[in-house]
Scaffold this motif. Structure first.
Motif, PDB file in Angstrom:
ATOM      1  N   ARG A 229       4.886  23.677   8.140  1.00 55.21           N
ATOM      2  CA  ARG A 229       5.785  22.993   9.056  1.00 55.21           C
ATOM      3  C   ARG A 229       6.675  22.042   8.258  1.00 55.21           C
ATOM      4  N   SER A 230       7.988  22.074   8.510  1.00 50.47           N
ATOM      5  CA  SER A 230       8.944  21.247   7.760  1.00 50.47           C
ATOM      6  C   SER A 230       9.034  19.863   8.379  1.00 50.47           C
ATOM      7  N   LEU A 231       8.222  18.951   7.883  1.00 47.73           N
ATOM      8  CA  LEU A 231       8.212  17.595   8.424  1.00 47.73           C
ATOM      9  C   LEU A 231       9.357  16.775   7.845  1.00 47.73           C
ATOM     10  N   CYS A 232       9.675  15.662   8.502  1.00 46.23           N
ATOM     11  CA  CYS A 232      10.944  14.970   8.257  1.00 46.23           C
ATOM     12  C   CYS A 232      10.824  13.620   7.561  1.00 46.23           C
ATOM     13  N   ALA A 233       9.620  13.062   7.443  1.00 48.44           N
ATOM     14  CA  ALA A 233       9.436  11.709   6.904  1.00 48.44           C
ATOM     15  C   ALA A 233      10.298  10.703   7.664  1.00 48.44           C
ATOM     16  N   THR A 234      10.344  10.852   8.978  1.00 43.03           N
ATOM     17  CA  THR A 234      11.212  10.026   9.823  1.00 43.03           C
ATOM     18  C   THR A 234      10.941   8.540   9.672  1.00 43.03           C
ATOM     19  N   GLN A 235       9.675   8.164   9.592  1.00 38.24           N
ATOM     20  CA  GLN A 235       9.339   6.738   9.533  1.00 38.24           C
ATOM     21  C   GLN A 235       9.714   6.099   8.196  1.00 38.24           C
ATOM     22  N   VAL A 236      10.009   6.924   7.198  1.00 36.79           N
ATOM     23  CA  VAL A 236      10.509   6.417   5.927  1.00 36.79           C
ATOM     24  C   VAL A 236      12.026   6.261   5.975  1.00 36.79           C
ATOM     25  N   VAL A 237      12.698   7.220   6.612  1.00 35.73           N
ATOM     26  CA  VAL A 237      14.168   7.280   6.594  1.00 35.73           C
ATOM     27  C   VAL A 237      14.799   6.530   7.763  1.00 35.73           C
ATOM     28  N   ASP A 238      14.225   6.686   8.956  1.00 34.53           N
ATOM     29  CA  ASP A 238      14.883   6.204  10.185  1.00 34.53           C
ATOM     30  C   ASP A 238      14.036   5.173  10.925  1.00 34.53           C
TER      31      ASP A 238
ATOM     32  N   GLU B 178       0.853  -1.190   0.000  1.00 28.07           N
ATOM     33  CA  GLU B 178       0.000   0.000   0.000  1.00 28.07           C
ATOM     34  C   GLU B 178       0.889   1.241   0.000  1.00 28.07           C
ATOM     35  N   LYS B 179       0.504   2.253  -0.776  1.00 26.59           N
ATOM     36  CA  LYS B 179       1.329   3.446  -0.950  1.00 26.59           C
ATOM     37  C   LYS B 179       0.869   4.594  -0.060  1.00 26.59           C
ATOM     38  N   VAL B 180       1.844   5.364   0.397  1.00 22.90           N
ATOM     39  CA  VAL B 180       1.576   6.605   1.119  1.00 22.90           C
ATOM     40  C   VAL B 180       1.250   7.680   0.088  1.00 22.90           C
ATOM     41  N   ASP B 181       0.272   8.505   0.387  1.00 22.40           N
ATOM     42  CA  ASP B 181      -0.083   9.594  -0.522  1.00 22.40           C
ATOM     43  C   ASP B 181       1.140  10.473  -0.785  1.00 22.40           C
ATOM     44  N   ASP B 182       1.446  10.702  -2.069  1.00 21.41           N
ATOM     45  CA  ASP B 182       2.632  11.491  -2.431  1.00 21.41           C
ATOM     46  C   ASP B 182       2.630  12.881  -1.799  1.00 21.41           C
ATOM     47  N   SER B 183       1.436  13.443  -1.586  1.00 21.19           N
ATOM     48  CA  SER B 183       1.370  14.799  -1.028  1.00 21.19           C
ATOM     49  C   SER B 183       1.944  14.870   0.384  1.00 21.19           C
ATOM     50  N   LEU B 184       2.027  13.722   1.079  1.00 20.04           N
ATOM     51  CA  LEU B 184       2.549  13.695   2.446  1.00 20.04           C
ATOM     52  C   LEU B 184       4.081  13.646   2.496  1.00 20.04           C
ATOM     53  N   ILE B 185       4.704  13.262   1.385  1.00 26.59           N
ATOM     54  CA  ILE B 185       6.153  13.044   1.393  1.00 26.59           C
ATOM     55  C   ILE B 185       6.886  13.815   0.298  1.00 26.59           C
ATOM     56  N   MET B 186       6.124  14.583  -0.516  1.00 24.89           N
ATOM     57  CA  MET B 186       6.715  15.280  -1.649  1.00 24.89           C
ATOM     58  C   MET B 186       7.780  16.286  -1.216  1.00 24.89           C
ATOM     59  N   GLU B 187       7.545  16.984  -0.104  1.00 23.62           N
ATOM     60  CA  GLU B 187       8.507  18.009   0.319  1.00 23.62           C
ATOM     61  C   GLU B 187       9.853  17.408   0.691  1.00 23.62           C
ATOM     62  N   ASN B 188       9.874  16.116   1.037  1.00 22.96           N
ATOM     63  CA  ASN B 188      11.114  15.432   1.395  1.00 22.96           C
ATOM     64  C   ASN B 188      11.787  14.772   0.197  1.00 22.96           C
ATOM     65  N   CYS B 189      11.270  15.068  -1.005  1.00 20.24           N
ATOM     66  CA  CYS B 189      11.830  14.568  -2.267  1.00 20.24           C
ATOM     67  C   CYS B 189      11.609  13.068  -2.460  1.00 20.24           C
ATOM     68  N   PHE B 190      10.616  12.490  -1.767  1.00 19.99           N
ATOM     69  CA  PHE B 190      10.235  11.105  -1.979  1.00 19.99           C
ATOM     70  C   PHE B 190       8.941  11.048  -2.789  1.00 19.99           C
ATOM     71  N   TYR B 191       8.731   9.917  -3.449  1.00 17.32           N
ATOM     72  CA  TYR B 191       7.455   9.673  -4.118  1.00 17.32           C
ATOM     73  C   TYR B 191       7.249   8.164  -4.238  1.00 17.32           C
ATOM     74  N   ASP B 192       6.021   7.780  -4.455  1.00 15.77           N
ATOM     75  CA  ASP B 192       5.686   6.376  -4.680  1.00 15.77           C
ATOM     76  C   ASP B 192       6.196   5.475  -3.542  1.00 15.77           C
ATOM     77  N   CYS B 193       6.047   5.930  -2.284  1.00 19.14           N
ATOM     78  CA  CYS B 193       6.501   5.149  -1.126  1.00 19.14           C
ATOM     79  C   CYS B 193       5.476   4.067  -0.802  1.00 19.14           C
ATOM     80  N   LYS B 194       5.930   2.838  -0.719  1.00 20.57           N
ATOM     81  CA  LYS B 194       5.013   1.766  -0.364  1.00 20.57           C
ATOM     82  C   LYS B 194       5.604   0.907   0.744  1.00 20.57           C
ATOM     83  N   CYS B 195       4.721   0.357   1.541  1.00 25.14           N
ATOM     84  CA  CYS B 195       5.120  -0.534   2.635  1.00 25.14           C
ATOM     85  C   CYS B 195       5.620  -1.851   2.042  1.00 25.14           C
TER      86      CYS B 195
END
Length: 285
Positions: free
Chosen positions: A184-193, A74-91
């Motif tokens: 707010r500058s979010l970090c996408a921590t659960q994707v990276v760390d 299942e993919k995370v909505d791109d709008s939630l991770i676009m600012e961190n330069c990620f796209y098409d993130c899936k579990c």
């Protein structure tokens, strides 16, 4: 009419909480916002005293992102991770830790050259790549914003001092840190760390000189067997029973460890203290 009243009331409460959190960036609140945790306030405190978070552990065949569980593939909505330069993130199959597989944006401005004296790129806070280019010689009237004694051209990104927000100069900006001009500058921590979170490591913050805001972690400090828990802030109210996770240990408010770590090949002494549970907070002296 009653529905409209309650809708306005809910929106008002959300904005009050957001405004309170803006002044609490020195505590590292942005990380908890990024994780989808809920702030817990105590009477008399303008900042949260702790956060309530969904446990950072793996559930069978699901991944966690900002408080929501995603099934395998299942993919995370791109709008939630676009600012961190990620796209098409899936579990993907979580083995020990929640894990995501993502594409990484390759912005054209990173590889293309242009005359920076005549043209500049335009950005918005919610996007990683430029959304346009403006060239001064084209004769277009360029809108400007003034903030904290500096002027910015339309589309330029700027960061308010001691804040974890970022803003873009756009028509209508009133010199106030507010949406849609700022975000707010979010970090996408659960994707990276994800591994560090699963091991209850502590975020390490190395803010720039003169800055007090603790935004996205620069690194993580993990528990080791020879760590000694000591009292770091003896005047903290110990009656609160607040505590932080640090590896397998629970560390009381005001307590922590002082340890030496290697940061990109440099030896560094850091202090990790339970300041805002459930995570410890690490800083260099």
């Amino acid at each position: 009419m009653r529905l409209l009243f309650f809708s306005c009331l809910i929106v008002g409460v959300i904005w009050i909480v957001r405004a309170r959190l803006l002044s609490c960036d020195h505590l590292g609140t942005i990380l908890y916002e990024d994780l989808g945790c809920k702030p817990v306030f105590e009477p008399g405190n303008s900042c949260p005293t702790q956060y309530s978070c969904t446990p950072f552990k793996t559930y069978k065949e699901t991944c966690l992102f900002r408080g929501k569980r995603y099934n395998i593939n299942e993919k995370v909505d791109d709008s939630l991770i676009m600012e961190n330069c990620f796209y098409d993130c899936k579990c993907v199959d979580p083995v020990g830790y929640d894990k995501y597989k993502c594409g990484i944006k390759n912005c054209t401005e990173w590889s293309m050259s242009y005359n920076s004296t005549l043209c500049y790129k335009q950005y918005v806070p919610e996007q990683c790549c430029a959304v346009g280019t403006i060239c001064m010689h084209q004769g277009k009237q360029i809108y400007e914003c003034e903030f904290e004694g500096r002027r910015y051209k339309e589309g330029e990104i700027f960061v308010p001092s001691n804040s974890c927000s970022k803003c873009s100069c756009r028509k209508g900006f009133r010199g106030i840190v507010e949406e849609p001009f700022c975000k707010r500058s979010l970090c996408a921590t659960q994707v990276v760390d994800y591994e560090e979170l699963g091991n209850h490591c502590a975020p390490l913050y190395l803010p720039l000189p003169g800055q007090t805001a603790l935004c996205c972690p620069n690194d993580w400090v993990c528990h080791s067997e020879n760590d000694t828990i000591v009292s770091l802030s003896p005047n903290v109210n110990k009656k609160t029973n607040l505590a932080c996770n640090f590896g397998p240990k629970m560390v009381n408010l005001g307590e922590g460890v002082v340890k030496n770590i290697s940061y990109f090949g440099m030896d560094m002494k850091v202090t990790c203290e339970c300041v805002l549970p459930p995570l410890m907070t690490c800083k260099a002296p």
